[in-house]
Design a protein around this motif. Sequence first.
Motif, PDB file in Angstrom:
ATOM      1  N   GLY A  53      -8.099 -31.107   1.487  1.00 25.89           N
ATOM      2  CA  GLY A  53      -7.927 -32.497   1.064  1.00 25.89           C
ATOM      3  C   GLY A  53      -8.114 -32.708  -0.420  1.00 25.89           C
ATOM      4  O   GLY A  53      -7.398 -33.493  -1.045  1.00 25.89           O
ATOM      5  N   GLU A  54      -9.072 -32.005  -1.024  1.00 27.57           N
ATOM      6  CA  GLU A  54      -9.347 -32.218  -2.446  1.00 27.57           C
ATOM      7  C   GLU A  54      -8.372 -31.502  -3.354  1.00 27.57           C
ATOM      8  O   GLU A  54      -8.392 -31.687  -4.570  1.00 27.57           O
ATOM      9  N   GLY A  55      -7.509 -30.646  -2.815  1.00 25.67           N
ATOM     10  CA  GLY A  55      -6.548 -29.921  -3.638  1.00 25.67           C
ATOM     11  C   GLY A  55      -6.278 -28.536  -3.081  1.00 25.67           C
ATOM     12  O   GLY A  55      -6.541 -28.256  -1.907  1.00 25.67           O
ATOM     13  N   THR A  56      -5.748 -27.662  -3.912  1.00 28.34           N
ATOM     14  CA  THR A  56      -5.345 -26.320  -3.484  1.00 28.34           C
ATOM     15  C   THR A  56      -6.194 -25.261  -4.174  1.00 28.34           C
ATOM     16  O   THR A  56      -6.274 -25.224  -5.409  1.00 28.34           O
ATOM     17  N   TYR A  57      -6.827 -24.423  -3.382  1.00 29.32           N
ATOM     18  CA  TYR A  57      -7.546 -23.256  -3.890  1.00 29.32           C
ATOM     19  C   TYR A  57      -6.544 -22.110  -4.000  1.00 29.32           C
ATOM     20  O   TYR A  57      -5.794 -21.838  -3.056  1.00 29.32           O
ATOM     21  N   VAL A  58      -6.546 -21.430  -5.124  1.00 30.91           N
ATOM     22  CA  VAL A  58      -5.572 -20.374  -5.391  1.00 30.91           C
ATOM     23  C   VAL A  58      -6.303 -19.048  -5.587  1.00 30.91           C
ATOM     24  O   VAL A  58      -7.329 -18.992  -6.276  1.00 30.91           O
ATOM     25  N   LEU A  59      -5.789 -17.985  -4.976  1.00 45.26           N
ATOM     26  CA  LEU A  59      -6.399 -16.663  -5.133  1.00 45.26           C
ATOM     27  C   LEU A  59      -6.255 -16.207  -6.583  1.00 45.26           C
ATOM     28  O   LEU A  59      -5.146 -16.014  -7.083  1.00 45.26           O
ATOM     29  N   LYS A  60      -7.375 -16.024  -7.254  1.00 45.92           N
ATOM     30  CA  LYS A  60      -7.379 -15.599  -8.653  1.00 45.92           C
ATOM     31  C   LYS A  60      -7.230 -14.093  -8.769  1.00 45.92           C
ATOM     32  O   LYS A  60      -6.461 -13.591  -9.595  1.00 45.92           O
ATOM     33  N   GLU A  61      -7.976 -13.355  -7.930  1.00 45.06           N
ATOM     34  CA  GLU A  61      -7.937 -11.899  -8.032  1.00 45.06           C
ATOM     35  C   GLU A  61      -8.472 -11.268  -6.762  1.00 45.06           C
ATOM     36  O   GLU A  61      -9.233 -11.888  -6.013  1.00 45.06           O
ATOM     37  N   ASP A  62      -8.060 -10.038  -6.540  1.00 47.84           N
ATOM     38  CA  ASP A  62      -8.523  -9.220  -5.423  1.00 47.84           C
ATOM     39  C   ASP A  62      -9.066  -7.926  -6.008  1.00 47.84           C
ATOM     40  O   ASP A  62      -8.317  -7.124  -6.559  1.00 47.84           O
ATOM     41  N   LEU A  63     -10.371  -7.735  -5.900  1.00 42.79           N
ATOM     42  CA  LEU A  63     -11.003  -6.516  -6.381  1.00 42.79           C
ATOM     43  C   LEU A  63     -11.309  -5.637  -5.171  1.00 42.79           C
ATOM     44  O   LEU A  63     -12.127  -5.991  -4.322  1.00 42.79           O
ATOM     45  N   HIS A  64     -10.603  -4.489  -5.091  1.00 45.96           N
ATOM     46  CA  HIS A  64     -10.766  -3.591  -3.955  1.00 45.96           C
ATOM     47  C   HIS A  64     -11.702  -2.455  -4.350  1.00 45.96           C
ATOM     48  O   HIS A  64     -11.363  -1.625  -5.205  1.00 45.96           O
ATOM     49  N   LEU A  65     -12.884  -2.427  -3.748  1.00 42.50           N
ATOM     50  CA  LEU A  65     -13.857  -1.385  -4.060  1.00 42.50           C
ATOM     51  C   LEU A  65     -13.436  -0.071  -3.427  1.00 42.50           C
ATOM     52  O   LEU A  65     -12.973  -0.027  -2.286  1.00 42.50           O
ATOM     53  N   ALA A  66     -13.616   0.998  -4.179  1.00 46.63           N
ATOM     54  CA  ALA A  66     -13.260   2.326  -3.679  1.00 46.63           C
ATOM     55  C   ALA A  66     -14.242   2.747  -2.585  1.00 46.63           C
ATOM     56  O   ALA A  66     -15.452   2.666  -2.761  1.00 46.63           O
ATOM     57  N   THR A  67     -13.696   3.179  -1.461  1.00 48.12           N
ATOM     58  CA  THR A  67     -14.529   3.673  -0.365  1.00 48.12           C
ATOM     59  C   THR A  67     -14.756   5.167  -0.546  1.00 48.12           C
ATOM     60  O   THR A  67     -13.796   5.950  -0.556  1.00 48.12           O
ATOM     61  N   PRO A  68     -15.998   5.587  -0.718  1.00 45.02           N
ATOM     62  CA  PRO A  68     -16.237   7.023  -0.927  1.00 45.02           C
ATOM     63  C   PRO A  68     -15.990   7.812   0.352  1.00 45.02           C
ATOM     64  O   PRO A  68     -16.233   7.317   1.454  1.00 45.02           O
ATOM     65  N   PRO A  69     -15.487   9.025   0.219  1.00 49.13           N
ATOM     66  CA  PRO A  69     -15.314   9.863   1.409  1.00 49.13           C
ATOM     67  C   PRO A  69     -16.666  10.286   1.949  1.00 49.13           C
ATOM     68  O   PRO A  69     -17.687  10.194   1.251  1.00 49.13           O
ATOM     69  N   PRO A  70     -16.725  10.746   3.195  1.00 47.93           N
ATOM     70  CA  PRO A  70     -18.013  11.181   3.754  1.00 47.93           C
ATOM     71  C   PRO A  70     -18.613  12.316   2.938  1.00 47.93           C
ATOM     72  O   PRO A  70     -17.898  13.126   2.343  1.00 47.93           O
ATOM     73  N   HIS A  71     -19.916  12.344   2.900  1.00 43.95           N
ATOM     74  CA  HIS A  71     -20.600  13.444   2.218  1.00 43.95           C
ATOM     75  C   HIS A  71     -20.364  14.737   3.005  1.00 43.95           C
ATOM     76  O   HIS A  71     -20.256  14.714   4.245  1.00 43.95           O
ATOM     77  N   PRO A  72     -20.268  15.873   2.316  1.00 46.95           N
ATOM     78  CA  PRO A  72     -20.022  17.139   3.043  1.00 46.95           C
ATOM     79  C   PRO A  72     -21.062  17.443   4.115  1.00 46.95           C
ATOM     80  O   PRO A  72     -20.765  18.153   5.083  1.00 46.95           O
ATOM     81  N   SER A  73     -22.266  16.885   3.958  1.00 49.09           N
ATOM     82  CA  SER A  73     -23.306  17.134   4.958  1.00 49.09           C
ATOM     83  C   SER A  73     -23.098  16.315   6.223  1.00 49.09           C
ATOM     84  O   SER A  73     -23.725  16.586   7.249  1.00 49.09           O
ATOM     85  N   GLU A  74     -22.234  15.277   6.156  1.00 43.34           N
ATOM     86  CA  GLU A  74     -21.988  14.434   7.322  1.00 43.34           C
ATOM     87  C   GLU A  74     -20.943  15.101   8.213  1.00 43.34           C
ATOM     88  O   GLU A  74     -19.895  15.533   7.738  1.00 43.34           O
ATOM     89  N   ALA A  75     -21.211  15.144   9.491  1.00 44.34           N
ATOM     90  CA  ALA A  75     -20.237  15.702  10.438  1.00 44.34           C
ATOM     91  C   ALA A  75     -19.069  14.732  10.569  1.00 44.34           C
ATOM     92  O   ALA A  75     -19.270  13.544  10.835  1.00 44.34           O
TER      93      ALA A  75
END
Length: 622
Positions: free
Chosen positions: A48-70
């Motif tokens: 009602g008060e107006g339009t919210y607009v997506l300013k940016e999308d920051l995608h965090l890097a997902t680390p791969p599993p540690h070698p010790s993890e099965a």
Amino acid sequence: MFVLPPPPRYPSINAYNAAVANGTAPALIETNNILSHPTGPEYQLVVGEGTYVLKEDLHLATPPPHPSEAPIINPNPLATTPQPATAGTKISLLSFSSRSSAPLLYKVDTNRSARSGGLSGSIQEHPAEDRVSADNIPGSSDGGGTSVTGSARATLSIGSAPAFGEGNSMLSATTKDAGKRRKPKNNIAKSNSSFISRCIVNENMGKRVQERPADGYFAFANINRAFQWLDLSSPQKADHLTKILFTKGHCLCHDINQVTKGPNHMDIIMGFSTGEIIWFEPISQKYTRLNKNGIINATPVSEIRWIPGSENLFLAAHMDGSLVVYDKEKDDLAFLPEENGTATNGTSEQTNGNAETAKLHVDKSVHSKNQKFNPVSFWKLSNQRINAFAFSPDNRHLAVVSEDGTLRIIDYLKEQLLDLYASYYGGFLCVCWSPDGKYVLTGGQDDLVSIWSVAESTIVARCQGHQSWVTAVCFDPWRCDDRNYRFGSVGEDCRLLLWDFSVGMLHRPKAISVRQRGSISSRFANPLQRAETQTTGTTRLRSNSSLSASDEDEHLIEHPVEPRANTAMLPPVMSKVVDPDPLCWLEFTEGSILTSCKSGHIRTWDRPRDVANQSEITLSST
């Protein structure tokens, strides 16, 4: 000494997977965050008060599993074996600008007069309740306020609640380091701990921190086994200031101490899937591990918060149904419940009571004289996991939601349970307070957002609009006043919903005018006044003895589920899928709405420009 070269960077985990398929990827890799600016009508929120607009999308890097993890190959979705605790990307925001703080809707003086029953003066439960003012604390050399020694040291505004544990001399012993801001002991960048895999520090971190604008936001975010420190005010916000990779645990929750924050000092606490907790100071890159190897509680930490006003104390919710208060500077000791622990339902106490039947069992009180080691206090609420909790604006109450489908309102200064509510069905997953402290929001596995009135001890409305579990709820303080409220919710259905409700609109739901027998809630203006008229020795709370006999109905701690016919239903004012993945976090700032999802997308939605300009005009005129 020969040092291995740093591992190559890949723009995304998909690029890394392709390198693995080609046999060209090393065992350890480092991926980059990606900043994008999607456009189009699908990235707009029309309200009602107006339009919210997506300013940016920051995608965090997902680390791969540690070698010790099965590696988990082809997981069986129907498997009943216990899985390690995980969490989506949660964000802790920090700003040093007073302008970025939310409008203060909680009126301290009004509530004080109500609590004191109209008498002149304030309630002095502790002799030093009003002795410290936030306005009178001078700045120290490290940019923070000068501290008072002891675990219970706190920075209190005039008329606020006393500090947690105030009056316990064992928590306020003076030391030779009085007034000095303490930092953790261990260097995380040079750590040889098996718990920490790597710490990657931006080579320009010091310069970027010093040159950044004062009104921007720092963000601390967890993603899988990584924890990142980001500068959202920088054009290079995709480049982390610090990234820590852990070996044996995933960070599930974290919080920033608002009392000790300063340009040269920040206190961060992180809770892990192993039950361990890390106190981290990002400027100096120092850290300390608490609850090491689960010596106090070995179950994962689902929620962690600094106790309001305290420099040292924080509260952690463990997944065995326990709430534990730690002191960041104390050593840990294996915990055994104290013999004089109390089981309490409201104000009734049975020494050595049965924890199975009690709704709040105090295994160790903050007023215990045995305060040389952690924990400072230990409360057992149930045998099922606590999913979330939130402190009230008056710094006296705690709202706790659990997998067992209960909402508990606790006076944590007195360690007493005030009210217990049940969900429509399923567990509650999230909770928050309204800025004025009058209402509590919950969301959960019943796909509903519920509005609860703390003063009237009843449900006000159920909010129907989500198509899956509700994972986060939050009020928008910039669109709230003393009668009208705006709040938002996100869920597993990838949707962001915005809601409006007013006191007049929801004051009388369909059949709610006929109060249930046993409720005296309408007789008191606020829950503190009600709590002070309670009598001890029974499992029920009695009304004030000054009322007439016909008014002396009993008030139960446990409130049954209200039928649908008796409860108002509230529709959303906006509903939109805002992410391809399930959402898990939501926050409002003066200029935007921020959301995050389980795959690490942090999206910033700018408020309508005319509304933002109007708020700037209002601020400048005041």
